[in-house]
Design an enzyme around this catalytic site. Structure first.
Site, PDB file in Angstrom:
ATOM      1  N   LYS A  84       0.841  -1.192   0.000  1.00  0.00           N
ATOM      2  CA  LYS A  84       0.000   0.000   0.000  1.00  0.00           C
ATOM      3  C   LYS A  84       0.878   1.244   0.000  1.00  0.00           C
ATOM      4  CE  LYS A  84      -4.136  -1.527   2.311  1.00  0.00           C
ATOM      5  NZ  LYS A  84      -4.792  -1.621   3.587  1.00  0.00           N
ATOM      6  N   SER A 181     -14.798  -2.787   4.850  1.00  0.00           N
ATOM      7  CA  SER A 181     -13.991  -1.562   4.851  1.00  0.00           C
ATOM      8  C   SER A 181     -14.822  -0.333   4.491  1.00  0.00           C
ATOM      9  CB  SER A 181     -12.827  -1.693   3.869  1.00  0.00           C
ATOM     10  OG  SER A 181     -13.303  -1.880   2.543  1.00  0.00           O
ATOM     11  N   HIS A 186     -23.392  -2.546   0.883  1.00  0.00           N
ATOM     12  CA  HIS A 186     -22.995  -3.201  -0.368  1.00  0.00           C
ATOM     13  C   HIS A 186     -22.942  -4.715  -0.173  1.00  0.00           C
ATOM     14  CE1 HIS A 186     -19.363  -2.387   1.961  1.00  0.00           C
ATOM     15  NE2 HIS A 186     -18.776  -3.406   1.362  1.00  0.00           N
ATOM     16  N   ASN A 293     -12.912 -12.107   5.902  1.00  0.00           N
ATOM     17  CA  ASN A 293     -14.293 -11.643   5.716  1.00  0.00           C
ATOM     18  C   ASN A 293     -15.181 -12.855   5.392  1.00  0.00           C
ATOM     19  OD1 ASN A 293     -14.111 -12.183   2.964  1.00  0.00           O
ATOM     20  ND2 ASN A 293     -13.924 -10.053   2.353  1.00  0.00           N
TER      21      ASN A 293
HETATM   22  P1  AMP Z   1     -15.637  -4.479   2.122  1.00  0.00           P
HETATM   23  O1  AMP Z   1     -14.158  -4.280   2.339  1.00  0.00           O
HETATM   24  O2  AMP Z   1     -16.142  -5.822   2.439  1.00  0.00           O
HETATM   25  O3  AMP Z   1     -16.437  -3.384   2.807  1.00  0.00           O
HETATM   26  O4  AMP Z   1     -15.896  -4.291   0.573  1.00  0.00           O
HETATM   27  C1  AMP Z   1     -15.734  -3.047  -0.069  1.00  0.00           C
HETATM   28  C2  AMP Z   1     -15.276  -3.309  -1.466  1.00  0.00           C
HETATM   29  O5  AMP Z   1     -15.371  -2.096  -2.197  1.00  0.00           O
HETATM   30  C3  AMP Z   1     -13.831  -3.755  -1.542  1.00  0.00           C
HETATM   31  O6  AMP Z   1     -13.781  -4.982  -2.246  1.00  0.00           O
HETATM   32  C4  AMP Z   1     -13.134  -2.646  -2.300  1.00  0.00           C
HETATM   33  O7  AMP Z   1     -12.153  -3.143  -3.170  1.00  0.00           O
HETATM   34  C5  AMP Z   1     -14.276  -2.017  -3.071  1.00  0.00           C
HETATM   35  N1  AMP Z   1     -14.067  -0.612  -3.415  1.00  0.00           N
HETATM   36  C6  AMP Z   1     -13.364   0.324  -2.725  1.00  0.00           C
HETATM   37  N2  AMP Z   1     -13.418   1.519  -3.364  1.00  0.00           N
HETATM   38  C7  AMP Z   1     -14.182   1.342  -4.461  1.00  0.00           C
HETATM   39  C8  AMP Z   1     -14.623   2.195  -5.525  1.00  0.00           C
HETATM   40  N3  AMP Z   1     -14.273   3.469  -5.602  1.00  0.00           N
HETATM   41  N4  AMP Z   1     -15.427   1.659  -6.472  1.00  0.00           N
HETATM   42  C9  AMP Z   1     -15.767   0.351  -6.447  1.00  0.00           C
HETATM   43  N5  AMP Z   1     -15.367  -0.508  -5.477  1.00  0.00           N
HETATM   44  C10 AMP Z   1     -14.599  -0.026  -4.498  1.00  0.00           C
END
Ligand code: AMP
Length: 338
Positions: A84, A181, A186, A293
């Site tokens: 990162k 995250s 979603h 997760n």
């Molecule tokens: P989680 O970490 O389970 O909350 O899933 C969130 C997901 O959103 C992760 O897989 C990220 O890679 C994805 N993500 C983060 N930023 C964006 C973005 N700007 N557009 C689409 N997906 C994203």
């Protein structure tokens, strides 16, 4: 028909009844239109163009199968994920307010709308090709359980045949210890090879005692897995009520387990295919540096370095998942009335 008595004799620390009512049975739900037959073509072409345009970062990975009893955990190793960017001194001194990427999704990642309430978008940071998300158009909190309409939308998305030889796995990471995250609601979808048997597939192969399964809503668990988890089969062509009743049954047991372990926050993982629903309560976000997760809890772990892969192999995937989940409680402790 709604389950009216869900909880135990004790006063719940977590208001399970009101959560179930508010989130699952709160409002009249319009049927969602099915996804277009061209959705698989759309996702494939959008994925390629988003990668070419640099709007989607695809991180290559390798896969290693780690056996655990009659289960197999597929560990995806993606060392480049660990690299990162390090924040500059100025960025650390004045951190920006948290950006919500789902309020105005990037056009290159946008796939289509689903009804009035949802949009489907590609995951910007994909390790698995065609990983997509069903996001609410307006902000809704990720810490809330799935509503009736969310379940309906999830079911519609699961019908898409995005990759031959694969089925879709839906997952929802709910709460701060679940591996989520983003705080905007979603549900995520990834293709999983048909021949890969995930934990719920194996759990269901043990069968559900017929005496207990009078209405098809008595969850089962894999007998060799130490962490609490609940699985139910999904019938062919389920009604929305079928989905809601099953989710409610899994969620009620999950909330009871969280309460029995004195958890102060509600964190759980939900996963679903066309064949089953799975829920596991969470007590920890990671173990030994390995974040887990919903995908990890059903058998798809992610290692961000060779060291993490070694840790998973040496510790054993069942131990890693047990450490981030919660110990099972007995049926007697569950005290369900339905
Ligand atoms: P989680 O970490 O389970 O909350 O899933 C969130 C997901 O959103 C992760 O897989 C990220 O890679 C994805 N993500 C983060 N930023 C964006 C973005 N700007 N557009 C689409 N997906 C994203």
């Amino acid at each position: 028909m709604l389950p009216t008595r869900i909880l135990t004799k004790q006063t719940p620390q977590i208001a399970t009844k009101s959560i179930l009512r508010a989130n699952c049975f709160g409002s009249f739900i319009k049927m969602l239109p099915p996804l277009s037959d061209t959705f698989p073509d759309l996702i494939r072409s959008k994925f390629s163009s988003a990668v070419d345009a640099g709007s989607l970062t695809f991180t290559p990975s390798t896969e290693i199968d780690v056996p655990a009893g009659d289960l197999t955990f597929r560990v995806r190793v993606a060392p480049n994920l660990a690299q990162k960017p390090v924040p500059t001194r100025e960025e650390t001194a004045a951190p920006k307010p948290k950006f919500n990427p789902f309020l105005n999704p990037e056009p290159d990642l946008f796939l289509c709308d689903l009804g009035d309430r949802y949009s489907l978008i590609l995951n910007k940071f994909s390790i698995v090709p065609y990983h997509f998300l069903c996001i609410t158009k307006e902000f809704e909190p990720q810490r809330a359980p799935l509503s009736e309409e969310d379940l309906s939308a999830t079911w519609e998305c699961l019908q898409a045949n995005v990759e031959s030889g694969s089925r879709l796995l839906a997952f929802y990471n709910c709460g701060e210890l679940s591996g989520a995250s983003q705080e905007h609601k979603h549900v995520q979808f990834i293709p999983v090879p048909h021949d890969l048997r995930l934990l719920p597939d194996v759990a269901l192969s043990y069968g559900i005692p017929v005496s207990k399964d009078a209405i098809g809503q008595f969850p089962t668990s894999h007998p060799g897995v130490a962490f609490a988890h609940f699985v139910l089969p999904v019938p062919k062509n389920p009604s929305t009520d079928d989905l809601v009743m099953r989710f409610s049954s899994l969620l009620a047991r999950t909330l009871t387990t969280l309460r029995e372990h004195g958890q102060r926050t509600i964190s759980f993982n939900f996963a679903m295919t066309k064949d089953w629903m799975f829920v596991a309560p969470r007590g920890q976000e990671s173990y030994g540096g390995v974040s887990v997760n919903a995908t990890g809890m059903v058998g798809l772990l992610l290692a961000k370095s060779e060291e993490q892969l070694d840790f998973i192999k040496n510790t054993g995937p069942l131990e890693v998942t047990a450490r981030v989940g919660l110990p099972r409680i007995t049926e007697d402790e569950q005290q369900h009335d339905y």
